[in-house]
Design a protein around this motif. Sequence first.
Motif, PDB file in Angstrom:
ATOM      1  N   ALA A 219      63.601 -18.960 -55.808  1.00 47.29           N
ATOM      2  CA  ALA A 219      64.757 -19.752 -56.214  1.00 47.29           C
ATOM      3  C   ALA A 219      65.931 -19.559 -55.266  1.00 47.29           C
ATOM      4  CB  ALA A 219      65.168 -19.372 -57.644  1.00 47.29           C
ATOM      5  N   ALA A 220      66.152 -18.319 -54.823  1.00 52.26           N
ATOM      6  CA  ALA A 220      67.254 -18.051 -53.897  1.00 52.26           C
ATOM      7  C   ALA A 220      67.005 -18.676 -52.537  1.00 52.26           C
ATOM      8  CB  ALA A 220      67.462 -16.542 -53.757  1.00 52.26           C
ATOM      9  N   MET A 221      65.753 -18.682 -52.099  1.00 54.76           N
ATOM     10  CA  MET A 221      65.422 -19.201 -50.773  1.00 54.76           C
ATOM     11  C   MET A 221      65.610 -20.704 -50.667  1.00 54.76           C
ATOM     12  SD  MET A 221      62.046 -16.955 -49.740  1.00 54.76           S
ATOM     13  CE  MET A 221      61.542 -18.205 -48.545  1.00 54.76           C
ATOM     14  N   ILE A 222      65.500 -21.419 -51.769  1.00 55.95           N
ATOM     15  CA  ILE A 222      65.625 -22.885 -51.712  1.00 55.95           C
ATOM     16  C   ILE A 222      66.976 -23.295 -51.136  1.00 55.95           C
ATOM     17  CG2 ILE A 222      65.752 -24.983 -53.113  1.00 55.95           C
ATOM     18  CD1 ILE A 222      63.602 -23.729 -54.935  1.00 55.95           C
ATOM     19  N   PRO A 223      68.104 -22.867 -51.715  1.00 58.44           N
ATOM     20  CA  PRO A 223      69.380 -23.254 -51.094  1.00 58.44           C
ATOM     21  C   PRO A 223      69.671 -22.484 -49.806  1.00 58.44           C
ATOM     22  CG  PRO A 223      69.770 -21.864 -53.010  1.00 58.44           C
ATOM     23  CD  PRO A 223      68.308 -22.167 -52.994  1.00 58.44           C
ATOM     24  N   LEU A 224      69.239 -21.233 -49.725  1.00 55.67           N
ATOM     25  CA  LEU A 224      69.545 -20.432 -48.549  1.00 55.67           C
ATOM     26  C   LEU A 224      68.959 -21.027 -47.278  1.00 55.67           C
ATOM     27  CD1 LEU A 224      69.099 -16.749 -49.803  1.00 55.67           C
ATOM     28  CD2 LEU A 224      71.200 -17.769 -48.904  1.00 55.67           C
ATOM     29  N   MET A 225      67.732 -21.527 -47.360  1.00 57.17           N
ATOM     30  CA  MET A 225      67.031 -21.944 -46.166  1.00 57.17           C
ATOM     31  C   MET A 225      66.910 -23.458 -46.016  1.00 57.17           C
ATOM     32  SD  MET A 225      64.163 -18.890 -46.162  1.00 57.17           S
ATOM     33  CE  MET A 225      63.396 -19.384 -44.628  1.00 57.17           C
ATOM     34  N   LEU A 226      67.316 -24.209 -47.043  1.00 57.94           N
ATOM     35  CA  LEU A 226      67.216 -25.665 -46.958  1.00 57.94           C
ATOM     36  C   LEU A 226      68.570 -26.359 -46.970  1.00 57.94           C
ATOM     37  CD1 LEU A 226      64.193 -26.358 -49.350  1.00 57.94           C
ATOM     38  CD2 LEU A 226      64.176 -26.111 -46.864  1.00 57.94           C
ATOM     39  N   GLN A 227      69.611 -25.648 -47.371  1.00 58.90           N
ATOM     40  CA  GLN A 227      70.939 -26.269 -47.445  1.00 58.90           C
ATOM     41  C   GLN A 227      71.422 -26.639 -46.044  1.00 58.90           C
ATOM     42  OE1 GLN A 227      73.130 -28.050 -49.106  1.00 58.90           O
ATOM     43  NE2 GLN A 227      73.710 -26.476 -50.580  1.00 58.90           N
TER      44      GLN A 227
ATOM     45  N   ILE B 104      75.626 -20.163 -53.521  1.00 59.32           N
ATOM     46  CA  ILE B 104      76.931 -19.671 -53.057  1.00 59.32           C
ATOM     47  C   ILE B 104      76.822 -19.169 -51.616  1.00 59.32           C
ATOM     48  CG2 ILE B 104      78.667 -17.868 -53.400  1.00 59.32           C
ATOM     49  CD1 ILE B 104      78.027 -18.056 -56.431  1.00 59.32           C
ATOM     50  N   LEU B 105      75.787 -18.391 -51.331  1.00 58.57           N
ATOM     51  CA  LEU B 105      75.637 -17.833 -49.986  1.00 58.57           C
ATOM     52  C   LEU B 105      75.265 -18.899 -48.963  1.00 58.57           C
ATOM     53  CD1 LEU B 105      73.819 -14.473 -50.814  1.00 58.57           C
ATOM     54  CD2 LEU B 105      76.140 -14.751 -49.922  1.00 58.57           C
ATOM     55  N   SER B 106      74.692 -20.011 -49.419  1.00 58.86           N
ATOM     56  CA  SER B 106      74.343 -21.070 -48.475  1.00 58.86           C
ATOM     57  C   SER B 106      75.575 -21.679 -47.821  1.00 58.86           C
ATOM     58  CB  SER B 106      73.529 -22.158 -49.172  1.00 58.86           C
ATOM     59  OG  SER B 106      74.327 -22.894 -50.088  1.00 58.86           O
TER      60      SER B 106
ATOM     61  N   ALA C  29      61.118 -22.748 -41.216  1.00 53.83           N
ATOM     62  CA  ALA C  29      62.571 -22.858 -41.364  1.00 53.83           C
ATOM     63  C   ALA C  29      63.292 -22.675 -40.036  1.00 53.83           C
ATOM     64  CB  ALA C  29      63.068 -21.827 -42.370  1.00 53.83           C
ATOM     65  N   ARG C  30      64.439 -23.326 -39.925  1.00 49.31           N
ATOM     66  CA  ARG C  30      65.317 -23.120 -38.784  1.00 49.31           C
ATOM     67  C   ARG C  30      66.152 -21.875 -39.044  1.00 49.31           C
ATOM     68  NH1 ARG C  30      66.445 -28.889 -36.818  1.00 49.31           N
ATOM     69  NH2 ARG C  30      68.332 -28.076 -35.828  1.00 49.31           N
ATOM     70  N   PHE C  31      66.543 -21.223 -37.964  1.00 48.64           N
ATOM     71  CA  PHE C  31      67.362 -20.027 -38.121  1.00 48.64           C
ATOM     72  C   PHE C  31      68.746 -20.394 -38.646  1.00 48.64           C
ATOM     73  CE2 PHE C  31      70.574 -17.036 -36.750  1.00 48.64           C
ATOM     74  CZ  PHE C  31      70.048 -15.839 -37.198  1.00 48.64           C
ATOM     75  N   SER C  32      69.261 -19.550 -39.528  1.00 47.28           N
ATOM     76  CA  SER C  32      70.596 -19.723 -40.077  1.00 47.28           C
ATOM     77  C   SER C  32      71.000 -18.409 -40.734  1.00 47.28           C
ATOM     78  CB  SER C  32      70.626 -20.851 -41.116  1.00 47.28           C
ATOM     79  OG  SER C  32      69.811 -20.502 -42.227  1.00 47.28           O
ATOM     80  N   PHE C  33      72.223 -18.354 -41.230  1.00 43.48           N
ATOM     81  CA  PHE C  33      72.639 -17.197 -42.014  1.00 43.48           C
ATOM     82  C   PHE C  33      71.740 -17.048 -43.232  1.00 43.48           C
ATOM     83  CE2 PHE C  33      75.305 -15.649 -45.594  1.00 43.48           C
ATOM     84  CZ  PHE C  33      75.451 -14.332 -45.171  1.00 43.48           C
ATOM     85  N   GLY C  34      71.363 -18.170 -43.844  1.00 42.21           N
ATOM     86  CA  GLY C  34      70.462 -18.111 -44.979  1.00 42.21           C
ATOM     87  C   GLY C  34      69.109 -17.520 -44.630  1.00 42.21           C
TER      88      GLY C  34
ATOM     89  N   GLY D  63      68.769 -10.767 -67.569  1.00 39.31           N
ATOM     90  CA  GLY D  63      67.411 -10.346 -67.892  1.00 39.31           C
ATOM     91  C   GLY D  63      66.376 -10.961 -66.970  1.00 39.31           C
ATOM     92  N   LEU D  64      65.149 -10.484 -67.080  1.00 37.46           N
ATOM     93  CA  LEU D  64      64.080 -10.920 -66.183  1.00 37.46           C
ATOM     94  C   LEU D  64      63.784 -12.414 -66.332  1.00 37.46           C
ATOM     95  CD1 LEU D  64      61.600  -7.914 -66.554  1.00 37.46           C
ATOM     96  CD2 LEU D  64      62.918  -8.516 -64.513  1.00 37.46           C
ATOM     97  N   ALA D  65      63.827 -12.933 -67.534  1.00 39.81           N
ATOM     98  CA  ALA D  65      63.431 -14.326 -67.757  1.00 39.81           C
ATOM     99  C   ALA D  65      64.349 -15.306 -67.042  1.00 39.81           C
ATOM    100  CB  ALA D  65      63.403 -14.617 -69.251  1.00 39.81           C
ATOM    101  N   LEU D  66      65.650 -15.020 -67.020  1.00 40.11           N
ATOM    102  CA  LEU D  66      66.609 -15.941 -66.416  1.00 40.11           C
ATOM    103  C   LEU D  66      67.046 -15.511 -65.027  1.00 40.11           C
ATOM    104  CD1 LEU D  66      68.882 -16.767 -69.492  1.00 40.11           C
ATOM    105  CD2 LEU D  66      67.050 -18.152 -68.505  1.00 40.11           C
ATOM    106  N   ALA D  67      66.466 -14.428 -64.512  1.00 44.18           N
ATOM    107  CA  ALA D  67      66.841 -13.952 -63.177  1.00 44.18           C
ATOM    108  C   ALA D  67      66.638 -15.021 -62.097  1.00 44.18           C
ATOM    109  CB  ALA D  67      66.058 -12.683 -62.827  1.00 44.18           C
ATOM    110  N   PRO D  68      65.570 -15.823 -62.129  1.00 49.57           N
ATOM    111  CA  PRO D  68      65.433 -16.879 -61.111  1.00 49.57           C
ATOM    112  C   PRO D  68      66.586 -17.878 -61.120  1.00 49.57           C
ATOM    113  CG  PRO D  68      63.332 -16.474 -62.175  1.00 49.57           C
ATOM    114  CD  PRO D  68      64.360 -15.721 -62.961  1.00 49.57           C
ATOM    115  N   ALA D  69      67.071 -18.254 -62.301  1.00 48.76           N
ATOM    116  CA  ALA D  69      68.191 -19.200 -62.371  1.00 48.76           C
ATOM    117  C   ALA D  69      69.444 -18.593 -61.763  1.00 48.76           C
ATOM    118  CB  ALA D  69      68.446 -19.601 -63.825  1.00 48.76           C
ATOM    119  N   SER D  70      69.697 -17.329 -62.067  1.00 51.10           N
ATOM    120  CA  SER D  70      70.854 -16.644 -61.492  1.00 51.10           C
ATOM    121  C   SER D  70      70.711 -16.532 -59.982  1.00 51.10           C
ATOM    122  CB  SER D  70      70.988 -15.251 -62.117  1.00 51.10           C
ATOM    123  OG  SER D  70      72.027 -14.519 -61.514  1.00 51.10           O
ATOM    124  N   ALA D  71      69.497 -16.237 -59.510  1.00 54.40           N
ATOM    125  CA  ALA D  71      69.262 -16.112 -58.064  1.00 54.40           C
ATOM    126  C   ALA D  71      69.503 -17.428 -57.352  1.00 54.40           C
ATOM    127  CB  ALA D  71      67.836 -15.618 -57.810  1.00 54.40           C
TER     128      ALA D  71
END
Length: 444
Positions: free
Chosen positions: A108-116, A357-359, A63-68, A343-351
């Motif tokens: 799941a969080a890393m996908i938009p954070l580091m690829l956006q 948003i943070l991307s 990955a390239r450096f970024s805020f993400g 809950g744990l099952a849907l935590a990846p979707a929320s992440a």
Amino acid sequence: MTLTRDDLVVGVTIPGFFVLSVVSMIACGHAFPAMHVWRSGITAQAVLGTAIMVAFVPAFIAARFSFGYLVGFSLLSAVFGFVWLSFFSAFDYPHAIARWAMIAALSAAMIPLMLQNIPVWRPDLSEAAVKRIAVLLLASCFAVLVADISYGVNLGNPYGAARTAVVRPALLNYLTGIMIGAVLPYLFAHFGSRSQWMPAAGVLLLALCFYPVVNNKTVLLLPIWLPFLFWLYGRFDPRLATVLAFLIPMVIGLSAFVILVADRNYIVFSTINLRLVAIPSLALDQYADFFAHRELTRFCQITVLRYMTACPYGELGPTLGAIYQDGNFNASFLATEGIASVGLALAPASAFVCGLILSVGSMVSKHLSPRFIAVSSGIAVQAIMNVPLTTGLLSNGIALLFLLWWLSPEQRVASSLQSRAGRSTGQRRWPHGVLSSRDSCQVQ
């Protein structure tokens, strides 16, 4: 893809960080057993189970450096610590399910954070306009500080009741958090990147003046933390500097633990290794246990929703603090918008949504130098790891910081001579090919 020397160094340093994190967790378990830092040893099950986290290393090499990137590595640290602790946790929740849920949430969080990488339109502000913005921000900090002092000050213990001894209006508390979390770090990065050392030092002194107001350890550490980041990201490849920003303080804390082992207060060790590294992981452990046996919040911890719907809880930090007796454990979006809300099952979707948003921060800051991004977000990233995302965006000023990044002028390498010098030493170009002229002079 050809790996550079910097790629290889990053690839070796991250596993080294994992090993040191385990050592730190074991030390925390011995020093703070009352904090539910489970006393852990080196077991084959824990080692093999945690080794799965090495699978994330190639992503941080490529990955390239970024805020993400900053946020992504901080999340990696928290999830790694949780995965390790979960093998020793005495809490009654499905540990294996929780481990995989948090690993999936991290992914799941890393996908938009580091690829956006969507380009955004930016205004072309003049240097004079930028100076006026800086003056306005400084004046705002002074005004908020004076308003805070008018309600009274308290130089008490940051762990004690002094933090709530003085009551101020809610709006003033919001403004104070925004000044500390976003405006002061941005101003320090602004003046530091221009080698305006006196104003930069003044910003640090102004930040310290907020301590009698908030009685918060963050304010005490800010004048040390921001210059440390400024030096670190001017000296090393920004991806390596991101890892070292965790690794170096951890070494200092562990050294203090060994040298001052007779000191049962563990002031340095608790400030660095417990507060900076362990608590985001501990929070995941406690939230997984708490909400395994209780109703989910369904995001009602958000103030606006709390007034619109029936919410079974008040503030989550004090609610968990009353149960576990570890203090008020606010936590990252993995725990609050994730475990607590869906809950744990849907935590990846929320992440994934939180990462999306943070991307925005990566999109509006891609024209800035790595050092400027890292320093100006030095407190914001810590807030992301320790408070709900909605709280961080508003109360800690992360949304305002995104706006300031969007308004900041582009920072480019000053001369082709510096670019040729970087290539001749085998260093890879900074991500997005941008640096301020003074930042580039610091790179070695």
